[in-house]
Design a protein around this motif. Sequence first.
Motif, PDB file in Angstrom:
ATOM      1  N   LEU A 192     -59.668  -7.349 -23.807  1.00  0.00           N
ATOM      2  CA  LEU A 192     -59.036  -8.664 -23.987  1.00  0.00           C
ATOM      3  C   LEU A 192     -59.582  -9.461 -25.166  1.00  0.00           C
ATOM      4  CD1 LEU A 192     -57.159 -10.983 -23.096  1.00  0.00           C
ATOM      5  CD2 LEU A 192     -58.861 -11.571 -21.344  1.00  0.00           C
ATOM      6  N   PRO A 193     -60.891  -9.744 -25.262  1.00  0.00           N
ATOM      7  CA  PRO A 193     -61.341 -10.570 -26.396  1.00  0.00           C
ATOM      8  C   PRO A 193     -61.143  -9.897 -27.747  1.00  0.00           C
ATOM      9  CG  PRO A 193     -63.210  -9.790 -25.086  1.00  0.00           C
ATOM     10  CD  PRO A 193     -61.979  -9.450 -24.322  1.00  0.00           C
ATOM     11  N   THR A 194     -61.310  -8.579 -27.799  1.00  0.00           N
ATOM     12  CA  THR A 194     -61.136  -7.852 -29.061  1.00  0.00           C
ATOM     13  C   THR A 194     -59.703  -7.955 -29.562  1.00  0.00           C
ATOM     14  OG1 THR A 194     -62.902  -6.288 -28.503  1.00  0.00           O
ATOM     15  CG2 THR A 194     -61.288  -5.579 -30.153  1.00  0.00           C
ATOM     16  N   ILE A 195     -58.741  -7.770 -28.660  1.00  0.00           N
ATOM     17  CA  ILE A 195     -57.333  -7.816 -29.062  1.00  0.00           C
ATOM     18  C   ILE A 195     -56.899  -9.246 -29.370  1.00  0.00           C
ATOM     19  CG2 ILE A 195     -54.964  -7.223 -28.434  1.00  0.00           C
ATOM     20  CD1 ILE A 195     -56.883  -4.827 -28.815  1.00  0.00           C
ATOM     21  N   LEU A 196     -57.366 -10.210 -28.597  1.00  0.00           N
ATOM     22  CA  LEU A 196     -57.043 -11.611 -28.908  1.00  0.00           C
ATOM     23  C   LEU A 196     -57.538 -11.989 -30.298  1.00  0.00           C
ATOM     24  CD1 LEU A 196     -57.744 -13.554 -25.578  1.00  0.00           C
ATOM     25  CD2 LEU A 196     -55.530 -13.180 -26.666  1.00  0.00           C
ATOM     26  N   TRP A 223     -39.728  -7.865 -18.356  1.00  0.00           N
ATOM     27  CA  TRP A 223     -38.691  -8.087 -19.379  1.00  0.00           C
ATOM     28  C   TRP A 223     -39.265  -8.275 -20.781  1.00  0.00           C
ATOM     29  CZ3 TRP A 223     -33.695  -7.307 -18.274  1.00  0.00           C
ATOM     30  CH2 TRP A 223     -33.355  -7.221 -16.913  1.00  0.00           C
ATOM     31  N   ALA A 224     -40.450  -8.874 -20.894  1.00  0.00           N
ATOM     32  CA  ALA A 224     -41.017  -9.122 -22.222  1.00  0.00           C
ATOM     33  C   ALA A 224     -41.904  -7.980 -22.698  1.00  0.00           C
ATOM     34  CB  ALA A 224     -41.825 -10.424 -22.205  1.00  0.00           C
ATOM     35  N   LYS A 225     -42.267  -7.076 -21.782  1.00  0.00           N
ATOM     36  CA  LYS A 225     -43.270  -6.037 -22.022  1.00  0.00           C
ATOM     37  C   LYS A 225     -44.645  -6.697 -22.239  1.00  0.00           C
ATOM     38  CE  LYS A 225     -40.060  -2.538 -23.786  1.00  0.00           C
ATOM     39  NZ  LYS A 225     -38.867  -3.373 -24.014  1.00  0.00           N
ATOM     40  N   LEU A 226     -45.592  -5.932 -22.798  1.00  0.00           N
ATOM     41  CA  LEU A 226     -46.970  -6.431 -22.862  1.00  0.00           C
ATOM     42  C   LEU A 226     -47.471  -6.416 -24.314  1.00  0.00           C
ATOM     43  CD1 LEU A 226     -47.933  -4.645 -19.567  1.00  0.00           C
ATOM     44  CD2 LEU A 226     -48.047  -7.119 -19.923  1.00  0.00           C
ATOM     45  N   GLY A 227     -48.491  -5.623 -24.621  1.00  0.00           N
ATOM     46  CA  GLY A 227     -49.012  -5.611 -25.982  1.00  0.00           C
ATOM     47  C   GLY A 227     -50.096  -4.561 -26.135  1.00  0.00           C
ATOM     48  N   ASP A 228     -50.942  -4.732 -27.137  1.00  0.00           N
ATOM     49  CA  ASP A 228     -51.963  -3.739 -27.460  1.00  0.00           C
ATOM     50  C   ASP A 228     -52.963  -3.519 -26.324  1.00  0.00           C
ATOM     51  OD1 ASP A 228     -50.826  -3.369 -29.923  1.00  0.00           O
ATOM     52  OD2 ASP A 228     -52.496  -4.192 -31.084  1.00  0.00           O
ATOM     53  N   ILE A 229     -53.252  -4.565 -25.555  1.00  0.00           N
ATOM     54  CA  ILE A 229     -54.254  -4.410 -24.494  1.00  0.00           C
ATOM     55  C   ILE A 229     -53.822  -3.318 -23.522  1.00  0.00           C
ATOM     56  CG2 ILE A 229     -55.446  -5.526 -22.554  1.00  0.00           C
ATOM     57  CD1 ILE A 229     -55.149  -8.183 -24.077  1.00  0.00           C
ATOM     58  N   HIS A 230     -52.606  -3.409 -23.017  1.00  0.00           N
ATOM     59  CA  HIS A 230     -52.145  -2.413 -22.065  1.00  0.00           C
ATOM     60  C   HIS A 230     -51.874  -1.063 -22.725  1.00  0.00           C
ATOM     61  CE1 HIS A 230     -51.909  -5.527 -19.018  1.00  0.00           C
ATOM     62  NE2 HIS A 230     -51.726  -4.553 -18.143  1.00  0.00           N
TER      63      HIS A 230
END
Length: 382
Positions: A285-289, A256-263
């Motif tokens: 993960l660490p790069t996008i965070l 429902w919320a979807k994801l983000g740049d990582i996926h």
Amino acid sequence: MQDFTFKVPQSIEFGLGSLKKLPGILKENKSEHVFLISDEGLAKLGVVKKIQDIIETDGLTCTVYLGVVPNPTVDVVNDATKNYQESGATSIVAIGGGSAMDVAKTTGVLATYSGEITDYEGLHKVPGPIVPIIAVPTTAGTGSEVSASAVITDEARNYKMSVISHEMLPKYAVLDPDMIMTAPASIAAACGIDALIHAMEAYLSRNASPFTDAMAEKAMALIGPNLRQFVANRQDKEAACAMMVGSTFAGMSFAWAKLGDIHAMSHPLSAYFHVVHGVANAILLPTILEYNMIADRGRYEKIYNYIRTSAQPAANFEPEMLVDEVKKLSAALGMPTTLSEVGVTEDKFQEMAEDAMKSPNIAVNPRLTTIKDVIALYQKAL
């Protein structure tokens, strides 16, 4: 708070040995003939035969299809659909990880409405209910048993496309932790960190709601303290149960919320360089965070306290502490740390970035992202 919609239109069975409930579920749905979708690997391990026996010893008919491959293609979906239609089955049981369930969902769409699976690419193009699907996950990671999406590789475009519709949600999910307790450590690690990232990205998504937050937070509360232990000892029943349920909560959240740049960025890595999905996510993960830090509104600290090894809340938290913590987690799980380690080269970054920008996950990332940003992030992760 923005407007939102949320529902859980599924029946979920959880428990050690819950596979034995399959015949009852099938009879409840008046399905005397089931099409079982899985892969050759699980067949060799005896998993497929075990489930087939459970179904058939109760007088039901089972046709087995083992054509699923990692990163399943349009051709696989077409082949599975042809076999389903020829079998005369009236329901589908999907056994495996995300690949098996993605094939099951898309087979259900084509078996019900015909056409090509590319006709249904994107958001909400499935016109109505599909063939009933019972999902039996054998990994604690994808959350596909409760998610509304399927990712299929279109080899003609060298592109991992998404079909997203709540009509594709499996009618039932059977969560038996016995199914994940024999997984190799590498699979447990890659799938487990994928599940954690599902919860994290859903929690940080600009499309998050109080309902998805509740699911994401519970997922992180279950996965955070148990991921390391489960990878270290897959026979740990408490850790296995926590990972199985945590993965499902994470799946509900990102459905429902979807994801983000990582996926958004990891799917092209699999399409162009065949990087294992969970591994690609872990590397990014660490790069996008770090990229998203300036958009944080206090959620980094909450995530940090869910996944750190100490039970005590952090004092004087700074967002950089979460970046450092996920690096420690990846190292503990034996994950590669750079894209170059898994064979990625810079020459495909432009095409990969163009594909990443087509993902609906880009639109809900907490920090606005352009194609130039995506290329720069790939370069940083390289």
